[in-house]
Structures are given as structure tokens and as C-alpha cells.
Design a protein around this motif. Sequence first.
Motif, PDB file in Angstrom:
ATOM      1  N   GLY A 142       1.292  -0.937   0.595  1.00 17.88           N
ATOM      2  CA  GLY A 142       0.103  -0.021  -0.103  1.00 17.88           C
ATOM      3  C   GLY A 142       1.046   1.448  -0.071  1.00 17.88           C
ATOM      4  O   GLY A 142       2.017   1.255   1.105  1.00 17.88           O
ATOM      5  N   CYS A 143       0.764   2.024  -0.168  1.00 16.45           N
ATOM      6  CA  CYS A 143       1.852   3.258  -1.188  1.00 16.45           C
ATOM      7  C   CYS A 143       1.294   4.689  -0.832  1.00 16.45           C
ATOM      8  O   CYS A 143      -0.216   4.788  -0.884  1.00 16.45           O
ATOM      9  CB  CYS A 143       1.969   3.513  -2.967  1.00 16.45           C
ATOM     10  SG  CYS A 143       2.696   4.861  -2.954  1.00 16.45           S
ATOM     11  N   ALA A 144       1.477   5.321  -0.330  1.00 16.54           N
ATOM     12  CA  ALA A 144       1.390   7.067   0.057  1.00 16.54           C
ATOM     13  C   ALA A 144       1.624   8.223  -0.619  1.00 16.54           C
ATOM     14  O   ALA A 144       2.292   7.914  -1.478  1.00 16.54           O
ATOM     15  CB  ALA A 144       1.592   7.238   1.632  1.00 16.54           C
ATOM     16  N   ALA A 145       0.345   9.043  -0.922  1.00 17.61           N
ATOM     17  CA  ALA A 145       0.604  10.090  -1.800  1.00 17.61           C
ATOM     18  C   ALA A 145       1.069  11.155  -0.680  1.00 17.61           C
ATOM     19  O   ALA A 145      -0.596  11.197   0.171  1.00 17.61           O
ATOM     20  CB  ALA A 145      -0.186  10.437  -2.644  1.00 17.61           C
ATOM     21  N   PHE A 146       1.054  12.258  -0.497  1.00 19.25           N
ATOM     22  CA  PHE A 146       1.703  13.026   0.465  1.00 19.25           C
ATOM     23  C   PHE A 146       2.259  14.868  -0.005  1.00 19.25           C
ATOM     24  O   PHE A 146       3.199  14.725  -1.214  1.00 19.25           O
ATOM     25  CB  PHE A 146       2.761  12.143   1.996  1.00 19.25           C
ATOM     26  CG  PHE A 146       3.655  11.690   1.003  1.00 19.25           C
ATOM     27  CD1 PHE A 146       4.700  12.816   1.130  1.00 19.25           C
ATOM     28  CD2 PHE A 146       3.664  10.843   1.220  1.00 19.25           C
ATOM     29  CE1 PHE A 146       5.742  12.279   1.431  1.00 19.25           C
ATOM     30  CE2 PHE A 146       5.131   9.814   1.333  1.00 19.25           C
ATOM     31  CZ  PHE A 146       5.954  10.724   1.059  1.00 19.25           C
ATOM     32  N   LYS A 147       1.748  15.293   1.100  1.00 14.49           N
ATOM     33  CA  LYS A 147       2.589  16.468   0.929  1.00 14.49           C
ATOM     34  C   LYS A 147       3.511  16.891   2.315  1.00 14.49           C
ATOM     35  O   LYS A 147       3.053  16.605   3.170  1.00 14.49           O
ATOM     36  CB  LYS A 147       1.411  17.685   0.545  1.00 14.49           C
ATOM     37  CG  LYS A 147       0.732  18.052  -0.198  1.00 14.49           C
ATOM     38  CD  LYS A 147      -0.269  18.695   0.118  1.00 14.49           C
ATOM     39  CE  LYS A 147      -1.520  18.572   0.857  1.00 14.49           C
ATOM     40  NZ  LYS A 147      -2.841  19.900   1.258  1.00 14.49           N
ATOM     41  N   PRO A 148       4.723  17.920   1.913  1.00 10.06           N
ATOM     42  CA  PRO A 148       5.360  18.230   3.024  1.00 10.06           C
ATOM     43  C   PRO A 148       4.462  18.621   4.498  1.00 10.06           C
ATOM     44  O   PRO A 148       3.205  19.615   3.567  1.00 10.06           O
ATOM     45  CB  PRO A 148       6.610  18.249   2.500  1.00 10.06           C
ATOM     46  CG  PRO A 148       6.035  19.409   0.984  1.00 10.06           C
ATOM     47  CD  PRO A 148       4.621  18.275   1.061  1.00 10.06           C
ATOM     48  N   THR A 149       4.844  18.373   5.290  1.00  7.31           N
ATOM     49  CA  THR A 149       3.970  19.757   6.134  1.00  7.31           C
ATOM     50  C   THR A 149       5.875  20.311   6.622  1.00  7.31           C
ATOM     51  O   THR A 149       7.201  19.671   6.544  1.00  7.31           O
ATOM     52  CB  THR A 149       3.667  18.974   7.666  1.00  7.31           C
ATOM     53  OG1 THR A 149       5.203  18.056   7.929  1.00  7.31           O
ATOM     54  CG2 THR A 149       2.887  17.505   7.241  1.00  7.31           C
ATOM     55  N   ASP A 150       5.519  21.065   7.950  1.00 10.62           N
ATOM     56  CA  ASP A 150       7.333  21.859   8.429  1.00 10.62           C
ATOM     57  C   ASP A 150       7.939  21.287   8.935  1.00 10.62           C
ATOM     58  O   ASP A 150       9.058  21.016   9.550  1.00 10.62           O
ATOM     59  CB  ASP A 150       6.670  23.129   8.881  1.00 10.62           C
ATOM     60  CG  ASP A 150       5.540  23.321  10.061  1.00 10.62           C
ATOM     61  OD1 ASP A 150       5.471  22.125  11.077  1.00 10.62           O
ATOM     62  OD2 ASP A 150       4.858  24.164  10.784  1.00 10.62           O
ATOM     63  N   ASP A 151       7.219  19.592   9.288  1.00 12.98           N
ATOM     64  CA  ASP A 151       8.498  19.230   9.956  1.00 12.98           C
ATOM     65  C   ASP A 151       8.627  18.021   8.894  1.00 12.98           C
ATOM     66  O   ASP A 151       8.415  17.007   8.566  1.00 12.98           O
ATOM     67  CB  ASP A 151       7.536  18.072  11.459  1.00 12.98           C
ATOM     68  CG  ASP A 151       7.872  17.027  12.216  1.00 12.98           C
ATOM     69  OD1 ASP A 151       8.941  16.788  11.686  1.00 12.98           O
ATOM     70  OD2 ASP A 151       7.338  16.643  13.045  1.00 12.98           O
ATOM     71  N   PRO A 152       9.994  18.068   9.721  1.00 12.70           N
ATOM     72  CA  PRO A 152      10.566  16.717   8.490  1.00 12.70           C
ATOM     73  C   PRO A 152      10.414  14.974   7.999  1.00 12.70           C
ATOM     74  O   PRO A 152      10.438  14.937   7.221  1.00 12.70           O
ATOM     75  CB  PRO A 152      12.172  17.285   7.947  1.00 12.70           C
ATOM     76  CG  PRO A 152      11.981  18.171   9.527  1.00 12.70           C
ATOM     77  CD  PRO A 152      11.161  18.223  10.047  1.00 12.70           C
ATOM     78  N   ASP A 153      10.142  14.613   9.135  1.00 12.05           N
ATOM     79  CA  ASP A 153       9.319  14.057   9.757  1.00 12.05           C
ATOM     80  C   ASP A 153       8.213  13.035   9.225  1.00 12.05           C
ATOM     81  O   ASP A 153       7.893  12.096   9.687  1.00 12.05           O
ATOM     82  CB  ASP A 153      10.134  13.260  10.474  1.00 12.05           C
ATOM     83  CG  ASP A 153      11.718  12.958  10.943  1.00 12.05           C
ATOM     84  OD1 ASP A 153      12.517  12.605   9.660  1.00 12.05           O
ATOM     85  OD2 ASP A 153      12.043  12.977  11.550  1.00 12.05           O
ATOM     86  N   ILE A 154       7.377  14.342   9.456  1.00 11.13           N
ATOM     87  CA  ILE A 154       5.651  13.983   9.280  1.00 11.13           C
ATOM     88  C   ILE A 154       5.015  14.726   7.590  1.00 11.13           C
ATOM     89  O   ILE A 154       5.634  15.634   7.404  1.00 11.13           O
ATOM     90  CB  ILE A 154       5.037  14.804  10.271  1.00 11.13           C
ATOM     91  CG1 ILE A 154       5.181  14.200  11.331  1.00 11.13           C
ATOM     92  CG2 ILE A 154       4.219  14.701  10.575  1.00 11.13           C
ATOM     93  CD1 ILE A 154       4.888  14.617  12.878  1.00 11.13           C
TER      94      ILE A 154
END
Length: 306
Positions: free
Chosen positions: A174-186
Motif C-alpha cells: 500500500g503506497c502513500a501520496a503526500f505533501k510535506p509539513t513543516d516537520d521534516p519527518d511528518i
Amino acid sequence: MAHSGEVTKAVVPVAGLGTRFLPATKVTPKVMMPVVDKPAIQYVVEEAASAGLSDVLLITGEGQQSITDHFERAYDLEARLTARGNQKALAQVRAPSELAKVSYVRQDSPRGLGHAVLCAAEHVGDEPFAVLLGDDLIGKRDDLLARMIAARKRYGGSIVALMEVPHEQISSYGCAAFKPTDDPDIVAVTDLIEKPDASEAPSNWIVIGRYVCDPSIFAVLRETPAGRGGEIQLTDALRTLAIADRTRAGVDGGGVHGVLFRGRRYDTGNKQDFLRTTVEFACSRPDLAPEFVSWLREYLETLPQT
Ligand code: UTP
């Protein structure tokens, strides 16, 4: 709603059939298979307890009483070991029953991971909760669950754990599409795609067996139709929450964030990984490593080069 409530409960689904490990799993549940000298499930309950989750609900299936027995007191055995004065063995027998308050609920038949999680609805109530897959082990030094609980506190909603795999393997997961947040690990998860074609995968990051779910997942799971393999998939419900948040569609689940995990994960439900886990764990045990590692080196020398 999304930010309220501490995470205090862990749900550990173990009711799958374990078909990849037959015939071992004909009578013995998959998570009771030992990794060195402890059943895999004990490592998982230890992980939950060390993240402060003292209420652990196992979702069990038919013929799995040995799993719940493992976390109960064994009075006869304890009495015999006491009579023999074997304190070390006594401590080993008691340890699993002292880890957490472990209870269980039965899944009538294995209708999928999503259905297994839904079986926890009554026990969990209206609180966020963690889900730990009983056959996924996380390296002891990697505080993944604690990071996920902290992410839930900060962002609300549900949290998945994401791990990077080589691009050519992405179609197995299962693969995720995502956008960054201001936290580099989240990251903010925008979509979850089950087993995508490598050419269409939005990232190389897969969803692994640790989750923190908002209780709104239960309402979504009740409406989630059977998906891949005729099973109700947890990923499908999380996808609904991720997309609803992105499109502001009527579900108030607080969205889905992903914690990027770069530590060690062992999928003991898979034969290759099970073997590697056993060897790696044995090599890191001070009581076993000196003798085992020197045997292993000699043994490898005897193998033909491939
Ligand atoms: P898997 O699909 O990896 O496990 O489910 P499985 O079905 O036991 O194994 P195989 O594929 O037949 O070899 C992931 C996790 O979800 C649990 C499983 O026990 C495992 O921990 N699960 C799955 C349930 O509790 N109930 C289900 O209906 C399905």
C-alpha cells in the motif's frame, strides 16, 4: 474533536489465517511462532507497553486461545518452578502476564484487517487508539509508536507509519501520496493506493503495520465495502479519511498524517523476513551472539557462491 483524548489503548489484530506459513499455522497461530525464544506477539505487546499503552486488546480468531493464555498467569507451571527454586524461569513465565492489561475480542471470521479493527469499537469507545499488527516487529531502539502518538497530539486525525522501499517493490504494498509539513519527518497524506503499478506510484513510501486511528474510523469502516480479496481493508477506510480531509467532504475524521520511519521493521508473516529476523535477533543477543555468530561465519564459508 480531532485533537481530543490521549492514546491509551492498543488494538492488535491477530485473527488472520496465516496461510503463508502453513503447515506451521495449522494449529499454532502465526504470531505464536518464536523469534529466538519469544513468540512474535510478545515483542509487539512489549512495544505497546513501552509506548505507555497499558490497555491491549487482541482481536483473535478461532483456535487462538494459546495467544491469550500466553498473557495470563500460569499458576501450575509457576508453582512447579517455585518448588524447584528456578527463579529465572519463573520470571520468564510471569513477564508476559505483567506487561499490560491484555484482553481480547473474537472476530467471527477473518473478513479483513478493517473488519478486525471494527471488532474493537465497543472496547475503544470515543478515543484515539493505536493499531499494531501482530506480525510486524519494529526494532527496539526505534521509538516509532511514541513518535506517532506525538504526531496525533500535534495534528489530530489518524496517523500511519510510512517506510521507503526500492521503487521496483512498490507494487507489492500500500503506497502513500503526500505533501510535506513543516516537520521534516511528518507528511500530510493525500491518498493511499493499494499495490500500484510502479509507473503510477506517487511515492516509494509504503504503509507498515502501525497506526494511530481517530475513533471516526469506526463509522467509516461500517460503510466500507469489501475490497481487495473480498476483505474489508483498513487502508480503504484511511483513504476515505485522507481524501475527505483533502476535499472537505462530509466526514469529520481530522485527516491522515504519515510519520516517516527509517528504522528496522521485520515482517514475520513472510518467510524470508521471518528467517532474517530470527538470525538478526540472535546476533544481537549478548547471551547467544558470541557462539552463534562464530558458527554462522563458518557456516557461510561452507555455502557455494551464488
Ligand atoms: P495478513 O494478511 O498479513 O495476515 O494480515 P494473514 O491473513 O494472517 O496471513 P496470510 O496472508 O494468510 O499468510 C495482516 C494482519 O491482520 C490480521 C492478521 O492476523 C495480521 O496480523 N488480520 C487479517 C485479522 O486479524 N483479521 C483478518 O480478517 C485479516
